[in-house]
Design a protein around this motif. Structure first.
Motif, PDB file in Angstrom:
ATOM      1  N   THR A  65      23.530  38.982  41.723  1.00 23.64           N
ATOM      2  CA  THR A  65      24.684  38.923  42.620  1.00 23.64           C
ATOM      3  C   THR A  65      24.313  38.143  43.876  1.00 23.64           C
ATOM      4  OG1 THR A  65      24.113  40.971  43.805  1.00 23.64           O
ATOM      5  CG2 THR A  65      25.491  41.183  41.825  1.00 23.64           C
ATOM      6  N   GLN A  70      25.587  37.689  47.971  1.00 23.04           N
ATOM      7  CA  GLN A  70      26.415  38.186  49.073  1.00 23.04           C
ATOM      8  C   GLN A  70      26.365  37.200  50.222  1.00 23.04           C
ATOM      9  OE1 GLN A  70      23.429  40.390  48.479  1.00 23.04           O
ATOM     10  NE2 GLN A  70      24.536  40.698  46.581  1.00 23.04           N
ATOM     11  N   GLU A  79      33.020  41.144  35.876  1.00 26.40           N
ATOM     12  CA  GLU A  79      34.275  41.588  36.497  1.00 26.40           C
ATOM     13  C   GLU A  79      34.082  42.888  37.263  1.00 26.40           C
ATOM     14  OE1 GLU A  79      36.964  41.833  33.189  1.00 26.40           O
ATOM     15  OE2 GLU A  79      37.040  39.643  32.940  1.00 26.40           O
ATOM     16  N   CYS A 100      31.340  44.035  38.636  1.00 25.13           N
ATOM     17  CA  CYS A 100      30.567  43.779  39.858  1.00 25.13           C
ATOM     18  C   CYS A 100      31.458  43.231  40.966  1.00 25.13           C
ATOM     19  CB  CYS A 100      29.415  42.811  39.575  1.00 25.13           C
ATOM     20  SG  CYS A 100      28.042  43.530  38.654  1.00 25.13           S
ATOM     21  N   LEU A 101      32.332  42.281  40.623  1.00 23.58           N
ATOM     22  CA  LEU A 101      33.239  41.720  41.641  1.00 23.58           C
ATOM     23  C   LEU A 101      34.226  42.765  42.139  1.00 23.58           C
ATOM     24  CD1 LEU A 101      34.067  38.133  40.318  1.00 23.58           C
ATOM     25  CD2 LEU A 101      32.556  38.772  42.206  1.00 23.58           C
ATOM     26  N   GLU A 102      34.677  43.653  41.274  1.00 21.88           N
ATOM     27  CA  GLU A 102      35.634  44.687  41.670  1.00 21.88           C
ATOM     28  C   GLU A 102      35.012  45.762  42.545  1.00 21.88           C
ATOM     29  OE1 GLU A 102      37.372  46.365  38.161  1.00 21.88           O
ATOM     30  OE2 GLU A 102      38.286  44.466  37.552  1.00 21.88           O
ATOM     31  N   GLU A 147      29.983  37.908  46.387  1.00 21.17           N
ATOM     32  CA  GLU A 147      30.776  36.681  46.278  1.00 21.17           C
ATOM     33  C   GLU A 147      30.715  36.082  44.882  1.00 21.17           C
ATOM     34  OE1 GLU A 147      32.630  35.170  48.752  1.00 21.17           O
ATOM     35  OE2 GLU A 147      32.225  37.042  49.820  1.00 21.17           O
ATOM     36  N   ARG A 148      29.554  36.248  44.244  1.00 16.74           N
ATOM     37  CA  ARG A 148      29.322  35.607  42.960  1.00 16.74           C
ATOM     38  C   ARG A 148      28.406  36.492  42.125  1.00 16.74           C
ATOM     39  NH1 ARG A 148      26.759  30.084  43.767  1.00 16.74           N
ATOM     40  NH2 ARG A 148      24.848  30.835  42.855  1.00 16.74           N
ATOM     41  N   GLU A 208      32.967  33.980  40.161  1.00 13.30           N
ATOM     42  CA  GLU A 208      32.997  33.899  41.604  1.00 13.30           C
ATOM     43  C   GLU A 208      34.289  34.508  42.123  1.00 13.30           C
ATOM     44  OE1 GLU A 208      32.720  30.072  44.381  1.00 13.30           O
ATOM     45  OE2 GLU A 208      31.088  30.252  42.895  1.00 13.30           O
ATOM     46  N   ARG A 209      34.200  35.179  43.264  1.00 16.73           N
ATOM     47  CA  ARG A 209      35.381  35.757  43.898  1.00 16.73           C
ATOM     48  C   ARG A 209      36.289  34.632  44.390  1.00 16.73           C
ATOM     49  NH1 ARG A 209      35.940  40.675  45.308  1.00 16.73           N
ATOM     50  NH2 ARG A 209      33.711  41.159  45.386  1.00 16.73           N
TER      51      ARG A 209
END
Length: 142
Positions: free
Chosen positions: A61, A63, A103, A105-107, A112-113, A139-140
């Motif tokens: 990940t 940040q 998905e 992880c982003l939620e 950011e990625r 990516e977000r």
């Protein structure tokens, strides 16, 4: 009181993320787990759906510093997300595992990625190989 390096104050009283933000630099920090191993039923062939086999994941990940501080990402959360996805067996495709982990992880995390690699060392093909791997980066949206 001990501070983490990312929130330590520099000589002029600013944190590293604050200095980078003022300089117009976009800096990302990585938190990752590599070679997370599970023993699962994965694949679409009948024997793959009946017998568990090894599966390995890398979850990386990124940040971005915000408001003068780095967001906190606990690698235990990365493991829990990966475990939650692979626990729903039998699993069909490596691609879907990577998508669900990315998905989630982003939620759930302040990232950011995300890059997810899913490796299956025991694949049924006619020739010798070390295994199959699927890699996904998400990516977000901004």
């Amino acid at each position: 009181m001990r501070r983490s390096r990312s929130s330590a104050r520099c000589a002029r009283g600013s944190t590293v993320p604050e200095l980078l933000a003022r300089a117009g630099t976009a800096t990302l920090r990585q938190v990752a787990l590599h070679d997370v191993r599970f023993f699962v039923r994965v694949g679409i062939l009948p024997h793959e759906r009946e017998h568990a086999q090894p599966l390995a994941l890398d979850v990386v990940t990124w940040q971005r510093a915000g408001d003068g501080a780095w967001p906190t990402v606990d690698y235990r959360d990365l493991w829990a997300i990966a475990h939650g996805v692979v626990s729903r067996q039998p699993l069909d495709y490596l691609e879907r595992i990577a998508e669900e982990v990315g998905e989630a992880c982003l939620e759930r995390l302040p990232v950011e990625r995300v890059r997810v690699a899913v490796r299956k060392p025991h694949v049924t093909l006619p020739g010798p190989l070390a295994g199959a791997e699927v890699v996904l980066e998400v990516e977000r949206r901004r």
